[in-house]
Design a protein around this motif. Structure first.
Motif, mmCIF file in Angstrom:
data_model
loop_
_atom_site.group_PDB
_atom_site.id
_atom_site.type_symbol
_atom_site.label_atom_id
_atom_site.label_comp_id
_atom_site.label_asym_id
_atom_site.label_seq_id
_atom_site.Cartn_x
_atom_site.Cartn_y
_atom_site.Cartn_z
ATOM 1 N N LEU A 16 102.764 48.927 109.236
ATOM 2 C CA LEU A 16 102.950 48.222 107.963
ATOM 3 C C LEU A 16 101.957 47.072 107.825
ATOM 4 C CD1 LEU A 16 106.847 48.139 107.598
ATOM 5 C CD2 LEU A 16 105.206 49.500 106.285
ATOM 6 N N SER A 17 101.624 46.439 108.940
ATOM 7 C CA SER A 17 100.610 45.383 108.903
ATOM 8 C C SER A 17 99.265 45.944 108.454
ATOM 9 C CB SER A 17 100.470 44.741 110.288
ATOM 10 O OG SER A 17 101.658 44.075 110.663
ATOM 11 N N ILE A 18 98.956 47.157 108.890
ATOM 12 C CA ILE A 18 97.699 47.796 108.487
ATOM 13 C C ILE A 18 97.700 48.079 106.986
ATOM 14 C CG2 ILE A 18 96.337 49.918 108.713
ATOM 15 C CD1 ILE A 18 97.128 49.926 111.706
ATOM 16 N N VAL A 19 98.833 48.544 106.454
ATOM 17 C CA VAL A 19 98.937 48.760 105.007
ATOM 18 C C VAL A 19 98.678 47.452 104.263
ATOM 19 C CG1 VAL A 19 100.481 49.400 103.114
ATOM 20 C CG2 VAL A 19 100.554 50.679 105.257
ATOM 21 N N LEU A 20 99.292 46.377 104.728
ATOM 22 C CA LEU A 20 99.132 45.072 104.082
ATOM 23 C C LEU A 20 97.696 44.563 104.211
ATOM 24 C CD1 LEU A 20 102.475 43.551 105.387
ATOM 25 C CD2 LEU A 20 101.942 43.995 102.976
ATOM 26 N N ALA A 21 97.103 44.789 105.370
ATOM 27 C CA ALA A 21 95.722 44.353 105.581
ATOM 28 C C ALA A 21 94.760 45.095 104.655
ATOM 29 C CB ALA A 21 95.322 44.561 107.038
ATOM 30 N N ASP A 22 95.054 46.365 104.394
ATOM 31 C CA ASP A 22 94.215 47.148 103.481
ATOM 32 C C ASP A 22 94.256 46.596 102.058
ATOM 33 O OD1 ASP A 22 93.415 48.795 105.535
ATOM 34 O OD2 ASP A 22 94.746 50.454 105.001
ATOM 35 N N HIS A 23 95.292 45.818 101.761
ATOM 36 C CA HIS A 23 95.405 45.134 100.467
ATOM 37 C C HIS A 23 94.703 43.780 100.487
ATOM 38 C CE1 HIS A 23 98.281 47.305 97.791
ATOM 39 N NE2 HIS A 23 98.604 47.917 98.911
ATOM 40 N N ASN A 24 94.075 43.471 101.602
ATOM 41 C CA ASN A 24 93.384 42.188 101.782
ATOM 42 C C ASN A 24 94.321 40.994 101.842
ATOM 43 O OD1 ASN A 24 90.709 43.309 101.810
ATOM 44 N ND2 ASN A 24 90.892 43.574 99.590
ATOM 45 N N HIS A 25 95.578 41.227 102.211
ATOM 46 C CA HIS A 25 96.471 40.107 102.461
ATOM 47 C C HIS A 25 96.130 39.470 103.801
ATOM 48 C CE1 HIS A 25 98.880 41.059 99.005
ATOM 49 N NE2 HIS A 25 99.210 42.256 99.466
ATOM 50 N N GLU A 26 96.520 38.215 103.969
ATOM 51 C CA GLU A 26 96.400 37.544 105.260
ATOM 52 C C GLU A 26 97.661 37.896 106.064
ATOM 53 O OE1 GLU A 26 96.989 33.081 106.908
ATOM 54 O OE2 GLU A 26 95.526 33.269 105.273
ATOM 55 N N THR A 151 105.077 58.186 101.315
ATOM 56 C CA THR A 151 105.849 57.665 100.190
ATOM 57 C C THR A 151 107.163 57.090 100.700
ATOM 58 O OG1 THR A 151 104.909 59.383 98.777
ATOM 59 C CG2 THR A 151 106.827 58.206 97.937
ATOM 60 N N VAL A 152 107.487 55.873 100.274
ATOM 61 C CA VAL A 152 108.706 55.195 100.707
ATOM 62 C C VAL A 152 109.430 54.616 99.498
ATOM 63 C CG1 VAL A 152 107.721 54.627 102.972
ATOM 64 C CG2 VAL A 152 107.539 52.979 101.079
ATOM 65 N N THR A 153 110.571 53.999 99.783
ATOM 66 C CA THR A 153 111.383 53.364 98.746
ATOM 67 C C THR A 153 111.661 51.918 99.136
ATOM 68 O OG1 THR A 153 112.468 55.426 98.092
ATOM 69 C CG2 THR A 153 113.643 53.396 97.619
ATOM 70 N N VAL A 154 111.675 51.030 98.147
ATOM 71 C CA VAL A 154 112.162 49.670 98.368
ATOM 72 C C VAL A 154 113.399 49.460 97.505
ATOM 73 C CG1 VAL A 154 110.005 48.602 99.097
ATOM 74 C CG2 VAL A 154 110.515 48.772 96.658
ATOM 75 N N LEU A 168 103.317 44.648 96.699
ATOM 76 C CA LEU A 168 102.755 44.153 97.956
ATOM 77 C C LEU A 168 102.206 45.289 98.809
ATOM 78 C CD1 LEU A 168 102.678 41.380 99.647
ATOM 79 C CD2 LEU A 168 104.634 42.351 100.874
ATOM 80 N N PHE A 169 102.929 46.419 98.846
ATOM 81 C CA PHE A 169 102.582 47.503 99.759
ATOM 82 C C PHE A 169 101.828 48.664 99.114
ATOM 83 C CE2 PHE A 169 106.007 45.601 102.301
ATOM 84 C CZ PHE A 169 105.469 45.686 103.577
ATOM 85 N N MET A 170 102.000 48.883 97.824
ATOM 86 C CA MET A 170 101.576 50.157 97.237
ATOM 87 C C MET A 170 100.058 50.259 97.104
ATOM 88 S SD MET A 170 103.188 52.023 93.939
ATOM 89 C CE MET A 170 102.444 53.428 93.144
ATOM 90 N N ASN A 171 99.522 51.388 97.571
ATOM 91 C CA ASN A 171 98.111 51.704 97.355
ATOM 92 C C ASN A 171 97.957 53.217 97.223
ATOM 93 O OD1 ASN A 171 97.922 52.873 99.985
ATOM 94 N ND2 ASN A 171 97.438 50.868 100.869
ATOM 95 N N GLU A 172 96.717 53.702 97.222
ATOM 96 C CA GLU A 172 96.487 55.127 96.971
ATOM 97 C C GLU A 172 96.982 56.018 98.105
ATOM 98 O OE1 GLU A 172 92.776 53.453 98.891
ATOM 99 O OE2 GLU A 172 94.195 52.853 97.314
ATOM 100 N N LYS A 173 97.248 55.465 99.277
ATOM 101 C CA LYS A 173 97.753 56.248 100.403
ATOM 102 C C LYS A 173 99.206 55.931 100.731
ATOM 103 C CE LYS A 173 93.831 58.314 101.296
ATOM 104 N NZ LYS A 173 93.668 59.760 101.039
ATOM 105 N N PHE A 174 99.738 54.870 100.166
ATOM 106 C CA PHE A 174 101.093 54.426 100.502
ATOM 107 C C PHE A 174 101.831 54.166 99.187
ATOM 108 C CE2 PHE A 174 104.313 51.522 102.290
ATOM 109 C CZ PHE A 174 104.637 52.175 103.478
ATOM 110 N N ARG A 175 102.546 55.191 98.711
ATOM 111 C CA ARG A 175 103.221 55.105 97.417
ATOM 112 C C ARG A 175 104.632 54.554 97.609
ATOM 113 N NH1 ARG A 175 102.818 56.487 92.295
ATOM 114 N NH2 ARG A 175 104.652 57.169 91.133
ATOM 115 N N VAL A 176 105.051 53.646 96.719
ATOM 116 C CA VAL A 176 106.332 52.960 96.857
ATOM 117 C C VAL A 176 107.152 53.107 95.574
ATOM 118 C CG1 VAL A 176 107.476 50.786 97.414
ATOM 119 C CG2 VAL A 176 105.201 51.269 98.356
ATOM 120 N N TYR A 177 108.367 53.650 95.715
ATOM 121 C CA TYR A 177 109.323 53.721 94.609
ATOM 122 C C TYR A 177 110.347 52.594 94.756
ATOM 123 C CZ TYR A 177 107.803 58.483 93.369
ATOM 124 O OH TYR A 177 107.076 59.577 92.974
ATOM 125 N N THR A 178 111.045 52.282 93.669
ATOM 126 C CA THR A 178 112.168 51.343 93.735
ATOM 127 C C THR A 178 113.480 52.095 93.542
ATOM 128 O OG1 THR A 178 112.062 50.836 91.359
ATOM 129 C CG2 THR A 178 110.806 49.404 92.865
#
Length: 346
Positions: A16-26, A151-154, A168-178
């Motif tokens: 999950l840290s890698i997903v967040l890092a790919d979004h350029n978060h610290e 693909t995950v759910t929040v 925060l998490f969603m990108n072209e490789k990590f899809r997030v539904y609510t």
């Protein structure tokens, strides 16, 4: 860009840290082991949990809780359920401002029978967070870290908080539904580990796809019956955190619960299995909790009861399977009715 602290540097916390890092978060990745933090920071590796994966440069590992929380915007709990309360208490001592709070742990606490979100509510003062968000779904850390489609759910009682986590998490490789059904999302994510243990046992015994298909299907019925009794929406179990998570965990050797069950099916004792795994097997602890919940809510859960006998009463896996196959005959439509909330058939 946001400052995000991920608590827990196991395989899932790192992925999950890698997903967040790919979004350029610290990203601050906290671990209680200094040597692990040094490996991540100096070698860009976390070999024990994710072999041959390079950790992005914008992930900084910490073994100092207070430093990892300084000025952070988002806090993501990804520690084993048995450590949730202890780590939450460390957070309470160090955090002095409000954050967005997300957890991605999958389990239920035995005896108290609390879901992870309920444990966090009990341990963390209200002024430190808004409504808790749960992240769950069919997601092997190994595949997420390789940027394979996932693909995950929040879920949260507060849709705005869920949408923040989605962004925060969603990108072209990590899809997030609510999904607003936080009870169903947590129950599905936790109890699928029990059925994955059973699937591993079935494979370890040398049974085929027929047996596994039956186990997954009947396992979903058990999960749904209990979830509905606890207030969940039955439709949640037809989604990503129900059947989706169940399929991926029961059919892949990436699943540590499947691997543990497989070793049990081949004749290893529970202690031998846990020693060989070297990582937390959430399904073992959750089996005890689900067994207790089935008694409290008076829900028929024969697979869970059978696994409880294997894990905690030293029953032989093959004997338990034989007992399940010779249970009193049932009408499948009655079970489907009970899954939709008709309690008279339970």
């Amino acid at each position: 860009m946001q400052k995000v602290t991920v608590l827990g540097a196991g395989s899932w916390g790192t992925a999950l840290s890698i997903v967040l890092a790919d979004h350029n978060h610290e990203v601050r990745l906290w671990t209680h082991r200094k040597e692990q933090a040094e490996e991540i920071n100096n070698k860009r590796q976390n070999e024990r949990y994710l072999k041959n994966i390079t950790i992005p440069e914008n992930i900084i590992a910490y073994d100092d809780m207070k430093a990892s929380l300084e000025d952070t915007d988002v806090l993501v709990f990804v520690v084993p359920t048995k450590a949730v309360r202890e780590v939450a208490n460390q957070v309470k001592e160090c955090l002095n401002h409000q954050v967005t709070l997300i957890h991605a742990a999958k389990g239920i606490e035995p005896d108290s029978l609390k879901r992870v979100s309920e444990m966090l509510v009990e341990e963390l003062p209200e002024h430190l967070y808004r409504d808790i968000v749960v992240l769950s779904g069919p997601s092997h850390a190994e595949e997420v870290s390789l940027r394979q489609p996932t693909t995950v759910t929040v879920s949260s009682k507060n849709i705005e908080e869920a949408e923040k986590a989605q962004d925060l998490f969603m990108n072209e490789k990590f899809r997030v539904y609510t999904n607003p059904d936080i009870v169903g999302v947590e129950i599905g994510g936790a109890l699928k580990n029990i059925i994955a243990l059973g699937a591993g046992i079935s494979d370890g015994l040398g049974y085929g796809d027929n047996a596994k298909a039956a186990l997954i299907t009947r396992g979903l019925a058990e999960i749904t019956r209990l979830g509905v009794k606890m207030g969940a929406n039955p439709l949640t179990f037809a989604g990503l955190t129900g059947i989706g998570d169940l399929i991926v965990t029961c059919t892949s050797q990436h699943s540590r619960n499947w691997r543990a069950g497989n070793m049990l099916g081949k004749g290893n004792s529970l202690n031998e299995v846990l020693d060989q795994m070297g990582m937390v097997v959430e399904g073992v602890r959750t089996t005890k909790a689900a067994y207790q919940l089935s008694l409290e809510y008076q829900v028929d859960m024969p697979i869970t009861h059978g696994l409880y006998k294997v894990l905690f009463e030293q029953k032989q896996p093959k004997d338990v399977v034989d007992q399940l196959m010779t249970r009193v005959k049932r009408h499948e439509m009655e079970d489907l009715s009970s899954m939709l909330g008709d309690s008279k058939t339970l």
